[in-house]
Write a protein that holds these residues in place. Structure first.
Motif, mmCIF file in Angstrom:
data_model
loop_
_atom_site.group_PDB
_atom_site.id
_atom_site.type_symbol
_atom_site.label_atom_id
_atom_site.label_comp_id
_atom_site.label_asym_id
_atom_site.label_seq_id
_atom_site.Cartn_x
_atom_site.Cartn_y
_atom_site.Cartn_z
ATOM 1 N N THR A 69 46.054 21.461 49.320
ATOM 2 C CA THR A 69 44.801 22.182 49.543
ATOM 3 C C THR A 69 44.738 22.557 51.010
ATOM 4 O OG1 THR A 69 43.591 20.124 49.886
ATOM 5 C CG2 THR A 69 43.514 21.060 47.684
ATOM 6 N N GLY A 70 44.439 23.812 51.276
ATOM 7 C CA GLY A 70 44.340 24.281 52.653
ATOM 8 C C GLY A 70 44.282 25.786 52.704
ATOM 9 N N PHE A 71 44.288 26.331 53.940
ATOM 10 C CA PHE A 71 44.270 27.785 54.103
ATOM 11 C C PHE A 71 45.498 28.390 53.433
ATOM 12 C CE2 PHE A 71 45.472 31.620 56.411
ATOM 13 C CZ PHE A 71 44.312 32.362 56.282
ATOM 14 N N LEU A 72 46.680 27.869 53.755
ATOM 15 C CA LEU A 72 47.915 28.242 53.077
ATOM 16 C C LEU A 72 48.387 27.003 52.328
ATOM 17 C CD1 LEU A 72 50.380 30.021 52.442
ATOM 18 C CD2 LEU A 72 51.367 29.263 54.601
ATOM 19 N N ALA A 73 48.345 27.039 51.020
ATOM 20 C CA ALA A 73 48.710 25.887 50.196
ATOM 21 C C ALA A 73 49.949 26.210 49.375
ATOM 22 C CB ALA A 73 47.554 25.510 49.278
ATOM 23 N N ILE A 74 50.967 25.351 49.523
ATOM 24 C CA ILE A 74 52.217 25.531 48.788
ATOM 25 C C ILE A 74 52.530 24.226 48.085
ATOM 26 C CG2 ILE A 74 54.679 26.041 48.959
ATOM 27 C CD1 ILE A 74 54.020 27.511 51.600
ATOM 28 N N GLY A 75 52.635 24.264 46.752
ATOM 29 C CA GLY A 75 52.943 23.041 46.029
ATOM 30 C C GLY A 75 52.869 23.219 44.534
ATOM 31 N N ILE B 267 50.356 29.264 46.792
ATOM 32 C CA ILE B 267 51.637 29.492 46.129
ATOM 33 C C ILE B 267 52.019 28.202 45.427
ATOM 34 C CG2 ILE B 267 54.073 30.055 46.438
ATOM 35 C CD1 ILE B 267 53.228 31.470 49.066
ATOM 36 N N GLY B 268 52.237 28.260 44.108
ATOM 37 C CA GLY B 268 52.619 27.048 43.411
ATOM 38 C C GLY B 268 52.738 27.239 41.923
ATOM 39 N N GLY B 269 53.147 26.181 41.257
ATOM 40 C CA GLY B 269 53.257 26.223 39.803
ATOM 41 C C GLY B 269 51.914 26.536 39.166
ATOM 42 N N LEU B 270 50.880 25.874 39.640
ATOM 43 C CA LEU B 270 49.500 26.117 39.219
ATOM 44 C C LEU B 270 48.730 26.410 40.488
ATOM 45 C CD1 LEU B 270 47.131 26.128 37.225
ATOM 46 C CD2 LEU B 270 46.968 23.684 37.538
ATOM 47 N N GLY B 271 48.332 27.667 40.684
ATOM 48 C CA GLY B 271 47.668 28.058 41.924
ATOM 49 C C GLY B 271 46.283 28.597 41.684
ATOM 50 N N VAL B 272 45.369 28.202 42.581
ATOM 51 C CA VAL B 272 43.996 28.689 42.539
ATOM 52 C C VAL B 272 43.631 29.090 43.963
ATOM 53 C CG1 VAL B 272 41.586 28.092 42.093
ATOM 54 C CG2 VAL B 272 43.377 27.151 40.648
ATOM 55 N N GLY B 273 43.101 30.283 44.140
ATOM 56 C CA GLY B 273 42.709 30.705 45.480
ATOM 57 C C GLY B 273 42.332 32.159 45.548
ATOM 58 N N LEU B 274 42.132 32.638 46.779
ATOM 59 C CA LEU B 274 41.779 34.030 46.998
ATOM 60 C C LEU B 274 42.963 34.934 46.640
ATOM 61 C CD1 LEU B 274 39.599 35.947 48.163
ATOM 62 C CD2 LEU B 274 40.735 35.706 50.352
ATOM 63 N N VAL C 280 45.301 31.767 39.306
ATOM 64 C CA VAL C 280 43.902 32.146 39.127
ATOM 65 C C VAL C 280 43.328 32.439 40.506
ATOM 66 C CG1 VAL C 280 41.635 31.398 38.331
ATOM 67 C CG2 VAL C 280 43.672 30.656 37.105
ATOM 68 N N GLY C 281 42.684 33.608 40.662
ATOM 69 C CA GLY C 281 42.100 33.939 41.957
ATOM 70 C C GLY C 281 41.453 35.301 41.956
ATOM 71 N N ILE C 282 41.048 35.735 43.153
ATOM 72 C CA ILE C 282 40.495 37.088 43.290
ATOM 73 C C ILE C 282 41.602 38.099 42.999
ATOM 74 C CG2 ILE C 282 39.397 38.716 44.876
ATOM 75 C CD1 ILE C 282 37.584 36.378 44.183
ATOM 76 N N ALA D 22 45.208 35.337 36.087
ATOM 77 C CA ALA D 22 43.814 35.708 35.855
ATOM 78 C C ALA D 22 43.208 36.024 37.213
ATOM 79 C CB ALA D 22 43.055 34.581 35.172
ATOM 80 N N GLY D 23 42.800 37.263 37.409
ATOM 81 C CA GLY D 23 42.245 37.667 38.695
ATOM 82 C C GLY D 23 40.927 38.375 38.530
ATOM 83 N N LEU D 24 40.060 38.176 39.483
ATOM 84 C CA LEU D 24 38.761 38.837 39.436
ATOM 85 C C LEU D 24 38.926 40.343 39.663
ATOM 86 C CD1 LEU D 24 35.738 38.315 39.133
ATOM 87 C CD2 LEU D 24 35.619 38.060 41.599
ATOM 88 N N LEU D 25 39.651 40.725 40.720
ATOM 89 C CA LEU D 25 39.852 42.138 41.010
ATOM 90 C C LEU D 25 41.205 42.662 40.560
ATOM 91 C CD1 LEU D 25 38.353 42.327 44.609
ATOM 92 C CD2 LEU D 25 37.268 42.926 42.448
ATOM 93 N N LEU D 26 42.264 41.812 40.666
ATOM 94 C CA LEU D 26 43.617 42.262 40.373
ATOM 95 C C LEU D 26 44.410 41.127 39.751
ATOM 96 C CD1 LEU D 26 46.016 44.298 40.749
ATOM 97 C CD2 LEU D 26 46.328 43.271 42.998
ATOM 98 N N ALA D 27 45.151 41.435 38.705
ATOM 99 C CA ALA D 27 46.053 40.464 38.079
ATOM 100 C C ALA D 27 47.371 41.151 37.755
ATOM 101 C CB ALA D 27 45.439 39.894 36.811
ATOM 102 N N LEU D 28 48.471 40.528 38.198
ATOM 103 C CA LEU D 28 49.810 41.046 37.943
ATOM 104 C C LEU D 28 50.615 39.941 37.299
ATOM 105 C CD1 LEU D 28 50.447 42.394 41.551
ATOM 106 C CD2 LEU D 28 49.768 43.759 39.620
#
Length: 152
Positions: free
Chosen positions: A21-27, A36-43, A51-53, A61-67
């Motif tokens: 958990t942090g500004f840049l989270a990798i794990g 960035i990670g197997g299961l990622g949540v963030g902006l 999952v994120g914006i 799953a993205g609020l504005l954009l999902a690829l």
């Protein structure tokens, strides 16, 4: 903070760990503004399950954009299976206002362009533009431009 067995939590501006958990989270499990990670949540998120914006990943799953392979968004969804409240583009695309792809469907009377329809116009973007406005005259101009960039 990484460990072979069990979960270790890493917290900080830049966090790298099994659970980060942090500004840049990798794990493996990550939550942060940039995640960035197997299961990622963030902006802005990149991961197997993201999952994120704005999210990109195998299942996004993205609020504005999902690829991703499976993309779900309220804004723009791009992927193998794309579902969006607004615009969806992909192999199987379902969008409320516009959809484009191999198998495109638009709910609520929106615009749906399949690859076969695009091939029938043979690159004549002016004729395609006229067809879009005939089907959906209130379509926003940016949506029309985006759909005209989809090529078979």
């Amino acid at each position: 903070n990484l460990r072979d067995r069990g979960l270790c939590r890493a917290k900080g501006i830049i966090a790298i760990g099994n659970v980060a958990t942090g500004f840049l989270a990798i794990g493996g499990f990550s939550a942060g503004l940039l995640s960035i990670g197997g299961l990622g949540v963030g902006l802005l998120t990149l991961g197997g399950l993201a999952v994120g914006i704005a999210a990109a990943g195998g299942l996004a799953a993205g609020l504005l954009l999902a690829l991703g392979g499976g993309a779900f968004s309220l804004g723009l969804a791009l992927g193998g299976c794309a579902v969006s409240q607004s615009v969806a583009i992909g192999g199987a695309a379902v969008g409320q206002y516009a959809a484009g792809g191999q198998d495109a469907q638009s709910s609520s009377g929106g615009l749906a362009l399949t690859l076969d329809q695009l091939r029938a116009y043979g690159g004549n973007t002016e004729a395609l533009f006229q067809m879009i406005h005939a089907q959906l005259p209130e379509a926003p101009e940016w949506v029309v431009r985006l759909l005209l960039r989809v090529r078979p």
